[in-house]
Design a protein around this motif. Structure first.
Motif, PDB file in Angstrom:
ATOM      1  N   GLY A  65       6.973  80.147  84.060  1.00  0.00           N
ATOM      2  CA  GLY A  65       5.652  80.529  83.580  1.00  0.00           C
ATOM      3  C   GLY A  65       5.133  79.710  82.420  1.00  0.00           C
ATOM      4  O   GLY A  65       4.147  80.095  81.788  1.00  0.00           O
ATOM      5  N   VAL A  66       5.765  78.558  82.146  1.00  0.00           N
ATOM      6  CA  VAL A  66       5.309  77.681  81.058  1.00  0.00           C
ATOM      7  C   VAL A  66       4.241  76.720  81.569  1.00  0.00           C
ATOM      8  O   VAL A  66       3.293  76.386  80.852  1.00  0.00           O
ATOM      9  CB  VAL A  66       6.503  76.895  80.479  1.00  0.00           C
ATOM     10  CG1 VAL A  66       6.034  75.901  79.409  1.00  0.00           C
ATOM     11  CG2 VAL A  66       7.526  77.856  79.890  1.00  0.00           C
ATOM     12  N   THR A  84       0.338  76.937  80.870  1.00  0.00           N
ATOM     13  CA  THR A  84      -0.211  78.289  80.902  1.00  0.00           C
ATOM     14  C   THR A  84      -0.532  78.705  79.463  1.00  0.00           C
ATOM     15  O   THR A  84      -0.208  77.993  78.500  1.00  0.00           O
ATOM     16  CB  THR A  84       0.818  79.266  81.484  1.00  0.00           C
ATOM     17  OG1 THR A  84       1.975  79.295  80.622  1.00  0.00           O
ATOM     18  CG2 THR A  84       1.241  78.849  82.895  1.00  0.00           C
ATOM     19  N   GLU A  85      -1.151  79.856  79.309  1.00  0.00           N
ATOM     20  CA  GLU A  85      -1.445  80.347  77.954  1.00  0.00           C
ATOM     21  C   GLU A  85      -0.150  80.518  77.163  1.00  0.00           C
ATOM     22  O   GLU A  85      -0.092  80.191  75.969  1.00  0.00           O
ATOM     23  CB  GLU A  85      -2.199  81.677  78.041  1.00  0.00           C
ATOM     24  CG  GLU A  85      -2.615  82.230  76.686  1.00  0.00           C
ATOM     25  CD  GLU A  85      -3.436  83.495  76.795  1.00  0.00           C
ATOM     26  OE1 GLU A  85      -3.706  84.108  75.738  1.00  0.00           O
ATOM     27  OE2 GLU A  85      -3.805  83.885  77.921  1.00  0.00           O
ATOM     28  N   TRP A  86       0.892  81.018  77.832  1.00  0.00           N
ATOM     29  CA  TRP A  86       2.183  81.169  77.159  1.00  0.00           C
ATOM     30  C   TRP A  86       2.774  79.812  76.813  1.00  0.00           C
ATOM     31  O   TRP A  86       3.347  79.621  75.736  1.00  0.00           O
ATOM     32  CB  TRP A  86       3.132  81.959  78.068  1.00  0.00           C
ATOM     33  CG  TRP A  86       4.394  82.398  77.407  1.00  0.00           C
ATOM     34  CD1 TRP A  86       4.526  83.034  76.207  1.00  0.00           C
ATOM     35  CD2 TRP A  86       5.721  82.225  77.916  1.00  0.00           C
ATOM     36  NE1 TRP A  86       5.856  83.281  75.933  1.00  0.00           N
ATOM     37  CE2 TRP A  86       6.610  82.797  76.964  1.00  0.00           C
ATOM     38  CE3 TRP A  86       6.243  81.658  79.081  1.00  0.00           C
ATOM     39  CZ2 TRP A  86       7.990  82.806  77.144  1.00  0.00           C
ATOM     40  CZ3 TRP A  86       7.622  81.677  79.268  1.00  0.00           C
ATOM     41  CH2 TRP A  86       8.483  82.243  78.307  1.00  0.00           C
ATOM     42  N   GLY A  87       2.608  78.848  77.702  1.00  0.00           N
ATOM     43  CA  GLY A  87       3.096  77.505  77.425  1.00  0.00           C
ATOM     44  C   GLY A  87       2.392  76.870  76.243  1.00  0.00           C
ATOM     45  O   GLY A  87       3.009  76.168  75.430  1.00  0.00           O
ATOM     46  N   ARG A  88       1.080  77.126  76.122  1.00  0.00           N
ATOM     47  CA  ARG A  88       0.325  76.550  75.004  1.00  0.00           C
ATOM     48  C   ARG A  88       0.765  77.124  73.665  1.00  0.00           C
ATOM     49  O   ARG A  88       0.549  76.503  72.622  1.00  0.00           O
ATOM     50  CB  ARG A  88      -1.179  76.789  75.193  1.00  0.00           C
ATOM     51  CG  ARG A  88      -1.805  75.956  76.302  1.00  0.00           C
ATOM     52  CD  ARG A  88      -3.302  75.788  76.072  1.00  0.00           C
ATOM     53  NE  ARG A  88      -3.556  75.057  74.840  1.00  0.00           N
ATOM     54  CZ  ARG A  88      -3.515  73.740  74.709  1.00  0.00           C
ATOM     55  NH1 ARG A  88      -3.208  72.989  75.748  1.00  0.00           N
ATOM     56  NH2 ARG A  88      -3.753  73.157  73.566  1.00  0.00           N
ATOM     57  N   ALA A  89       1.400  78.292  73.701  1.00  0.00           N
ATOM     58  CA  ALA A  89       1.892  78.885  72.452  1.00  0.00           C
ATOM     59  C   ALA A  89       3.004  78.043  71.830  1.00  0.00           C
ATOM     60  O   ALA A  89       3.363  78.240  70.662  1.00  0.00           O
ATOM     61  CB  ALA A  89       2.396  80.306  72.708  1.00  0.00           C
TER      62      ALA A  89
END
Length: 224
Positions: A65-66, A84-89
């Motif tokens: 999910g990254v 993804t949004e989580w990856g951008r974190a």
């Protein structure tokens, strides 16, 4: 997932390393921070990785999910990879890690890619300078275009077209490396025709200051 090994440790650090701790994984994330890329673009930006290993890392990061793979469909039949949004974190973590790594006593090897050069701007950006550097700046580097927006004490950089920037820099990656590495001055690059700047004089100055800030040595205190 895809045969990845696990530390078997519930600590958040270990769980994070289970996802991004494999060789090349973090560098794939780094090269997606400024926007989506095709497989061959990623391969070209990571000269030491093999196509098979890159495919494996992309698959693993997608499964976790990254990274998200977007299929453009016919007639192009191109796959784009994006965070993804989580990856951008991971961005602030990577920028801080880059600041830490840049202090390594070991001599650097290889050459900086365009994404690494521009991410250096984000890593070195001083929020206190945002008012004097405020504006929108385009970088045309070989076949790629990047846009840097300075506002509200931040700098945002993305890959993609720019609409009416305040100033524009056009050059090739070799010349940009030479300017940032202080092998040649910006003025000399412009005079030779290897680099072009457009926009009003003040906007060109702001673009130059923004670009060179990470590569300009800090002034040393006067000796007493």
């Amino acid at each position: 997932m895809s045969g990845m090994r696990s530390y078997g440790d519930p600590c958040g650090v270990a769980r994070g390393l289970d996802i991004i701790g494999e060789r090349w994984a973090l560098l794939v994330v780094r090269d997606l921070l400024l926007g989506p890329r095709r497989f061959n673009d990623l391969l070209g930006g990571l000269p030491g990785v093999s196509p098979n290993v890159l495919s494996q890392r992309l698959r693993q990061l997608t499964e976790h999910g990254v990274v998200h793979r977007r299929d453009l469909g016919p007639p192009t039949r191109v796959h784009l990879y994006e965070l993804t949004e989580w990856g951008r974190a991971l961005e602030p973590i990577l920028l801080q890690f880059g600041r830490w790594g840049s202090q390594s006593p070991q001599s650097p090897e290889g050459t900086l890619g365009i994404d690494s050069l521009l991410l250096s701007i984000k890593a070195a950006f001083d929020p206190a300078r945002a008012p004097e550097l405020a504006g929108s700046y385009a970088f045309h580097i070989d076949a790629d275009t990047y846009l840097a927006d300075v506002a509200d004490e931040t700098v945002q950089i993305r890959r993609g077209p720019a609409s009416e920037p305040d100033a524009t820099l056009t050059t090739d990656i070799g010349t940009l490396r030479a300017v940032c590495g202080q092998e040649i001055t910006m003025a000399a690059a412009v005079k030779s025709g290897a680099l072009r700047l457009s926009g009003d004089e003040d906007a060109r100055r702001r673009l130059t200051d923004l670009l060179l800030a990470p590569f300009t040595p800090a002034p040393q205190p006067a000796a007493h």
